[in-house]
Write an enzyme that holds these catalytic residues in place. Structure first.
Site: not given
Lengths: 433, 433
Positions: B259, B262, B327-328, B361, B420
């Site tokens: 990670q 990235h 996230e992961h 991934d 209504h």
């Protein structure tokens, strides 16, 4: 006068385009004020919320009185008539039964390479529901937001409802009670959204905020989005009725007016394959407008944004309906189920002449929080899904990693992500030893 | 150095809070520029897109060459090596198989009062997928966005990918081809988002836009939201690894680095119940950083945002994981399945030591577009659901309307919505005649 269109007319297409792109709402730009309010609540907590409530709602609170007590809720509930209570209970039961069927299933399987894959749903831990005060303080909206959250399994559900001058609608408190709401705060506006999103000394922060509100509430929801989840920002209400001539024009007129009476910016459209029937319905609308309690709202809505469109046949009606992508769609035709398979872009469909849209607002079962402003092309009404999130699961065996790991390493290399590739290759090296 | 924390330390809680609230990203404020670009594309269409592409991508296009031709795509595909093609095909097949299982079912039933209720899912008609150019032009992201759209049944799927100086990654075109993408435009930035949302002479508008992008793309997506649907605005990537001492420290180090490589703003966190193991992993990270190709990115990420947290036991690890809502999430422990039932707030969970995150991934099957920045508390990764919407259905019989109509009329009255109520009562009057 509403606009009358006819698809056989040579100038239909530009006129229909104008109808589609009519801007019905001018939201005041309150973003700067809202940003300040949020900052104030973030830095000063309860003190800021109390000051702002005194200013906007003319109500002096202490930290200990931000929330309604159990005794206050019981006292309010006792004021509700037996008939109103029974109606709310019937609505709550039906809404609960419908939304329980929406609960999605977890899933897990092992595939041909030996990888175990799947997903698991879980509820958000805490949710906040905004309920407007004053005229638009609708108990039905409490049910429509709170019940899906509780069905989804949200442990802590808090309501924020402003009580200007201390006034509260007892039906709102009873609806909250019936829905299993855990906390009810008598605060409103951007300060309530900020308190729910960031928390204060007495209000714990939530993970998701839903519910309608004015321009300040909408701007605050946009601003806290990311810190918490939010539901859609709803625009003015809309109805499209597709009706053939075998309908009571007065029923159709009332259905059109039931959206028009919500808001001067609401939009009611009739599509019919019989021009004379369209005229008759328009006359019935005018007649009802003479006496309707909310004619000062429904009248301008119908005159400014209403439309009656005559089509050659119902296939053409379906095609136009898909371009409009209405929030509410009534199909008052001989074969409503058949027609509904062609009208694919709509928030909610009401089939047949015995299903006025108002049934769906209260007791039908499906949610009445629905996508407006053509967003039914890409979004759905509120549901249990709004209070759930999905975690994906993967488990490789050594065998599975040997089967698919080399492809992962190859793609990592092609994307120049070396560590990605090495994390797979280091394991494969050991396995291949 | 990453931060080292220990839950037995008296100052753990404030240090953990600091870690949770660390601001990892400063997005430049490009909103004003983006607003102008969108306005320009709305008013001048292709001409504006062509000018902006010449300016930003140094590429001169004509309206007829905005899209890649079939011949150009075939030519690019022919440049892809057989190994890369095979890896992409394996990934596409596995992603497709996983997402096909996500397709939700329509449902319809008749309840005890005779009301027929249900819902129906339908795909958005047209979707646009943004693919970044340059370094972050990942073919895997094309598969992860395009395949769910096609599985959902999106008829028209358009890609926008900028090609600075005319350069394009052939693997991106091949991934698009494998995914069944219908149109590929060589445009990027806010101008591409505007063209997809509003349409131009040569690009028809879409209903939903997904895919990652830089600050200009993110700002443009926020601005067109409402006109079209968008997916989440993704932040920098994150991984949390929970590992006991029975793991190869180098494997865990590589997972953390996968990670970190990235983005300098990415965050990698290790939680372990063995302090010595944590130290060993940190040393293994430093060793790998000496040679890693992307050490200039992964190093700062690990040093500025990395963390090693020692806990008393794995229950404590699960509790911290839920506060981080990663996230992961990798669970490298003896009983990963058991631990996963406690780690409920996470985008994707990878179970056991043979499931490095990098598998997910590329080839695992689940989507790699996942909620970042703690938003796994309230949101889910990309799925077929992002390309579907649900229409609710209701059909009353006269009997059903008699049973539940009076409650609807009662609630309408309590909310002062006369039309209504009348729309229900007018029908009940006739039925009771």
């Amino acid at each position: 006068m509403p606009v009358f269109l006819d698809t056989t007319s040579p100038d239909f297409e530009p006129a229909f385009q104008t109808l589609l792109s009519a801007k019905r709402e001018d939201s005041p730009d309150v973003d700067a004020v809202v940003a300040q309010i949020i900052e104030d609540v973030r830095s000063r907590g309860d003190a800021a919320v109390i000051e702002l409530t005194a200013k906007f709602d003319r109500l002096q609170l202490a930290p200990g009185t931000l929330a309604f007590s159990a005794a206050e809720i019981a006292e309010a509930a006792a004021q509700v008539s037996q008939q109103d209570r029974a109606a709310l209970e019937l609505a709550a039961d039906r809404i609960r039964a419908y939304h329980e069927k929406q609960m999605p299933a977890d899933h897990e399987w092992t595939d041909e390479v030996g990888a175990t894959l799947g997903w698991r749903w879980s509820a958000v831990s805490a949710a906040g529901l905004y309920v407007p005060g004053g005229l638009a303080s609708y108990p039905s909206s409490v049910l429509m937001n709170a019940i899906p959250a509780k069905v989804a399994g949200v442990k802590r559900l808090a309501i924020a409802v402003p009580t200007p001058d201390g006034q509260v609608n007892p039906l709102v408190l009873m609806a909250a009670q019936l829905s299993g709401v855990d906390e009810i705060y008598r605060i409103g506006g951007a300060q309530a959204i900020a308190a729910l999103a960031y928390g204060t000394e007495t209000i714990a922060p939530v993970d998701k905020i839903t519910g309608p509100g004015n321009a300040f509430v909408a701007a605050a929801k946009r601003r806290v989005f990311g810190k918490v989840g939010i539901d859609m920002i709803a625009g003015p209400s809309e109805i499209l009725v597709i009706a053939d001539k075998d309908n009571d024009p007065d029923w159709i007129a009332l259905d059109l007016l039931s959206q028009a009476e919500h808001d001067e910016s609401a939009q009611s459209i009739l599509i019919t394959d019989d021009a004379a029937f369209g005229q008759t319905v328009a006359q019935a609308v005018e007649k009802r407008l003479e006496t309707l309690q909310r004619r000062a709202i429904a009248g301008p809505s119908w005159r400014d944004f209403g439309a009656v469109i005559t089509v050659r046949d119902l296939d053409e009606a379906a095609a136009l309906s898909n371009r409009i992508a209405p929030e509410h769609l009534e199909l008052c035709v001989t074969d409503p189920v058949g027609l509904s398979t062609k009208t694919i872009h709509a928030g909610a469909i009401f089939l047949g002449q015995y299903t006025p849209e108002a049934i769906g607002d209260y007791v039908g079962g499906p949610n009445h929080v629905l996508p407006t402003a053509r967003s039914a092309r890409f979004s759905s009404g509120l549901s249990v899904m709004d209070f759930l999130k999905r975690t994906t699961l993967s488990q490789m065996t050594p065998q599975a990693l040997r089967a698919i790991g080399p492809a992962a390493a190859r793609l990592a290399q092609s994307e120049s992500l070396e560590a990605h590739g090495l994390s797979v290759l280091a394991r494969l090296d050991r396995l291949n030893d």
